[in-house]
Design a protein around this motif. Structure first.
Motif, PDB file in Angstrom:
ATOM      1  N   LEU A   3     -12.105   9.039  -5.127  1.00 44.40           N
ATOM      2  CA  LEU A   3     -11.183   7.899  -5.155  1.00 44.40           C
ATOM      3  C   LEU A   3      -9.759   8.368  -4.882  1.00 44.40           C
ATOM      4  O   LEU A   3      -8.970   7.667  -4.248  1.00 44.40           O
ATOM      5  CB  LEU A   3     -11.221   7.205  -6.513  1.00 44.40           C
ATOM      6  N   TRP A  24      -1.460   6.096   6.369  1.00 46.68           N
ATOM      7  CA  TRP A  24      -1.657   4.912   7.209  1.00 46.68           C
ATOM      8  C   TRP A  24      -0.550   3.880   6.981  1.00 46.68           C
ATOM      9  O   TRP A  24      -0.031   3.290   7.926  1.00 46.68           O
ATOM     10  CB  TRP A  24      -3.013   4.290   6.903  1.00 46.68           C
ATOM     11  N   ILE A  49      -7.864  -3.329   6.530  1.00 51.11           N
ATOM     12  CA  ILE A  49      -7.692  -2.274   5.524  1.00 51.11           C
ATOM     13  C   ILE A  49      -7.564  -2.897   4.136  1.00 51.11           C
ATOM     14  O   ILE A  49      -8.129  -2.400   3.149  1.00 51.11           O
ATOM     15  CB  ILE A  49      -6.446  -1.437   5.838  1.00 51.11           C
ATOM     16  N   HIS A  50      -6.824  -4.012   4.058  1.00 46.44           N
ATOM     17  CA  HIS A  50      -6.707  -4.680   2.762  1.00 46.44           C
ATOM     18  C   HIS A  50      -8.077  -5.142   2.282  1.00 46.44           C
ATOM     19  O   HIS A  50      -8.416  -5.014   1.100  1.00 46.44           O
ATOM     20  CB  HIS A  50      -5.761  -5.880   2.871  1.00 46.44           C
ATOM     21  N   VAL A  52     -16.673   3.410   1.732  1.00 48.27           N
ATOM     22  CA  VAL A  52     -15.444   2.705   2.092  1.00 48.27           C
ATOM     23  C   VAL A  52     -14.473   3.655   2.783  1.00 48.27           C
ATOM     24  O   VAL A  52     -13.714   3.244   3.661  1.00 48.27           O
ATOM     25  CB  VAL A  52     -14.826   2.029   0.857  1.00 48.27           C
ATOM     26  N   ALA A  98     -17.742   3.250  -3.452  1.00 42.96           N
ATOM     27  CA  ALA A  98     -16.279   3.172  -3.483  1.00 42.96           C
ATOM     28  C   ALA A  98     -15.659   4.388  -2.804  1.00 42.96           C
ATOM     29  O   ALA A  98     -14.651   4.281  -2.118  1.00 42.96           O
ATOM     30  CB  ALA A  98     -15.802   3.056  -4.927  1.00 42.96           C
ATOM     31  N   ILE A 102       0.836  -1.196   0.000  1.00 46.46           N
ATOM     32  CA  ILE A 102       0.000   0.000   0.000  1.00 46.46           C
ATOM     33  C   ILE A 102       0.872   1.247   0.000  1.00 46.46           C
ATOM     34  O   ILE A 102       0.534   2.251  -0.627  1.00 46.46           O
ATOM     35  CB  ILE A 102      -0.956  -0.028   1.207  1.00 46.46           C
ATOM     36  N   VAL A 141     -12.707   2.812   6.202  1.00 48.59           N
ATOM     37  CA  VAL A 141     -11.263   2.918   6.415  1.00 48.59           C
ATOM     38  C   VAL A 141     -10.969   3.833   7.592  1.00 48.59           C
ATOM     39  O   VAL A 141     -10.107   3.556   8.438  1.00 48.59           O
ATOM     40  CB  VAL A 141     -10.592   3.439   5.127  1.00 48.59           C
ATOM     41  N   LEU A 188      -9.903  -2.311   0.840  1.00 48.83           N
ATOM     42  CA  LEU A 188      -9.406  -1.906  -0.480  1.00 48.83           C
ATOM     43  C   LEU A 188      -9.884  -2.862  -1.563  1.00 48.83           C
ATOM     44  O   LEU A 188     -10.221  -2.441  -2.669  1.00 48.83           O
ATOM     45  CB  LEU A 188      -7.880  -1.850  -0.473  1.00 48.83           C
ATOM     46  N   VAL A 217      -5.027   9.149   2.215  1.00 50.19           N
ATOM     47  CA  VAL A 217      -5.374   8.469   3.457  1.00 50.19           C
ATOM     48  C   VAL A 217      -4.539   7.200   3.642  1.00 50.19           C
ATOM     49  O   VAL A 217      -3.986   6.947   4.719  1.00 50.19           O
ATOM     50  CB  VAL A 217      -6.881   8.137   3.462  1.00 50.19           C
ATOM     51  N   VAL A 262     -13.245  -1.896  -2.492  1.00 52.22           N
ATOM     52  CA  VAL A 262     -13.249  -0.801  -3.472  1.00 52.22           C
ATOM     53  C   VAL A 262     -13.077  -1.359  -4.877  1.00 52.22           C
ATOM     54  O   VAL A 262     -13.771  -0.965  -5.822  1.00 52.22           O
ATOM     55  CB  VAL A 262     -12.126   0.210  -3.170  1.00 52.22           C
ATOM     56  N   PHE A 320      -8.176   8.338  -1.427  1.00 51.40           N
ATOM     57  CA  PHE A 320      -7.606   7.110  -0.869  1.00 51.40           C
ATOM     58  C   PHE A 320      -6.091   7.153  -0.894  1.00 51.40           C
ATOM     59  O   PHE A 320      -5.439   6.597  -0.009  1.00 51.40           O
ATOM     60  CB  PHE A 320      -8.096   5.892  -1.655  1.00 51.40           C
TER      61      PHE A 320
END
Lengths: 339, 175
Positions: free
Chosen positions: A132, A142, B35-36, B73, B69, A78, B77, B39, A138, B42, A135
């Motif tokens: 989107l 993290w 978290i995965h 989500v 999405a 990630i 998160v 994702l 964020v 999404v 993300f």
């Protein structure tokens, strides 16, 4: 054959828009440092080339050759993915912006429309891709495995959710007036001189849109996710080298898109100021108006101090939210009364 | 020729989207890290949005992206980040009851889907909404929503505002 020509047109347009956007982003960083420098009575970058014009390229070279660190505590997939999400979202938002009307290629009857995708959901597409793109910020904070990074991304998530609401509501007035989400139709309705621009019919929505837009792209009065003084750069604290550069580019590309949306919705897009000046190509008008917005974004960064976090959230939910709703109500009332 | 190319492309996109969405939704429930999972959720939503676009429903596709999405989500998160799940993951809590209830509901839902697929033939007769009409469909959705389905629309609106006010009141309560 027709299909092949269409394919070539699409590819050429994509490449040109992408390259143009990247050049604008590169020189926006230069412009920002230059303007901020003069606001603070300094010179800004002036060592690389005349007026420091080669500064973006030297920055790029520097970013490439820096060490690319991935912290041991991080979530590695990630961590690598986050800057990519940011930049892809920021660039692909530009796909629906109409930056000019259309022209015919000389010698043929092939009409090239100066927009990548003229979709019926244009405005919603921009909001969808923007949400989107959040993300990236964020998840970046993290995945770093850093407390400052995590705090930054929590702030980013909260702030963006709050201001996205007001941002979405602020443009509803324009949608009511133009009765379409298609950006070309919104622009075409503002044709025929500057007195037809939506900014005169929706002045309050324009102000709200600019404020929420600034919060959405994390510009200075709202740059809570990366407040240097408290969070030591927040979500991008562990990022170095090209990964940081990608975040940086995404921020500026998002800024250009926000300016372009403001031009499209409120300032008549590619339409000239007065109809007599329509011999100047639309793309020149578009870029000129966009420049005004970009300059304003830089100018206000040098002018306003950063707000406190709780002030931002309070302002977003207790002031902007109500005011944008009120704006929709008044607009809808007037439109329905006029029939 | 052009139509053939378009059909092949549509099939390829459909197969890709369908495969990725099934794979991603499987990964949602198998990943250890929440978290995965979020994702991959999404990714599933995005693939479903792609399928909507193949069905000429741009509006539903983009609403899927914005609401599910994007916003929902993101909230998930946010909550996962606020809660420290490391401790719970290490303690290996056993969710026996929730597994039973969840499995039961999942099987029920599976039957529902099977029934929907089997009972209604997908090859219905052609209605008044052609692809050309539906592609420019924000207006079409709005018209149907504010005429034919006005009452359900308003009921949903009241329900949602009640939920919002309820949530605000719950946070205000200090005992």
């Amino acid at each position: 054959m027709q299909l092949l020509y269409l394919l070539i047109e699409i590819v050429v347009k994509c490449v040109v828009v992408f390259a143009g956007l990247m050049i604008v982003v590169a020189y926006l960083t230069w412009l920002e440092r230059k303007v901020l420098g003069h606001i603070q009575i300094r010179y800004g970058p002036n060592r690389c080339g005349p007026f420091g014009l080669l500064q973006p390229f030297s920055d790029a070279v520097k970013a490439f050759f820096k060490e690319d660190l991935v912290p041991g505590d991080s979530d590695k997939t990630i961590f690598v993915l986050a800057p990519m999400i940011s930049i892809i979202a920021a660039i692909s938002m530009f796909a629906v912006i109409p930056f000019g009307n259309q022209f015919t290629i000389p010698g043929t009857d092939w009409v090239v429309k100066l927009r990548l995708a003229d979709v019926d959901i244009g405005l919603l597409y921009i909001f969808g891709i923007a949400s989107l793109g959040e993300f990236g910020i964020v998840l970046g904070g993290w995945a770093s495995g850093n407390k400052y990074g995590l705090t930054g991304s929590l702030r980013a998530a909260a702030q963006m959710i709050s201001y996205e609401v007001a941002l979405g509501l602020s443009v509803v007035g324009v949608i009511i007036l133009s009765q379409s989400l298609r950006l070309t139709e919104i622009v075409n309705l503002q044709a025929g001189g500057f007195w037809n621009w939506n900014i005169w019919y929706q002045p309050a929505a324009f102000v709200f849109f600019i404020i929420c837009g600034l919060a959405e792209i994390n510009r200075t009065p709202f740059d809570m996710p990366e407040a240097e003084a408290e969070l030591a750069c927040g979500f991008n604290i562990e990022y170095s080298s090209m990964k940081f550069a990608l975040f940086f580019m995404a921020e500026y590309a998002h800024m250009v898109t926000m300016g372009a949306v403001a031009v499209t919705l409120f300032m008549g897009g590619w339409q000239p100021i007065i109809p007599q000046l329509s011999f100047i190509p639309g793309i020149v008008w578009f870029c000129g108006k966009l420049f005004i917005f970009l300059f304003f974004f830089i100018w206000q960064r040098g002018t306003f101090p950063r707000l406190r976090y709780d002030q931002i959230m309070k302002f977003g939910w207790k002031v902007l939210f109500e005011l944008t709703l009120l704006n929709i109500l008044i607009t809808a009332l007037i439109v329905s009364l006029r029939g | 020729m052009a139509e053939n190319v378009a059909t092949i492309f549509q099939w390829l996109i459909f197969l890709g989207m369908a495969f990725i969405s099934v794979l991603a939704s499987f990964l949602v429930i198998t990943r250890k890290n929440p978290i995965h999972s979020a994702l991959f959720l999404v990714l599933t939503f995005l693939c479903v949005a792609g399928l909507y676009i193949l069905l000429y429903s741009q509006f539903i596709a983009i609403i899927q992206v914005v609401v599910y999405a994007g916003a929902i989500v993101m909230l998930i998160v946010f909550v996962i980040m606020l809660l420290d799940l490391e401790v719970e993951l290490k303690a290996k809590l056993k969710f026996v009851y929730s597994k039973v209830i969840g499995g039961f509901l999942a099987i029920l839902f599976l039957f529902g889907i099977f029934y929907a697929v089997v009972a209604k033939s997908p090859t219905g007769k052609v209605g008044s909404y052609t692809p050309e009409k539906v592609t420019a469909n924000v207006k079409a959705v709005g018209e149907v929503l504010f005429t034919q389905y006005l009452l359900p629309f308003q009921v949903i609106g009241i329900l949602l505002s009640a939920a919002i006010i309820g949530a605000v009141i719950l946070t205000k309560k200090r005992t």
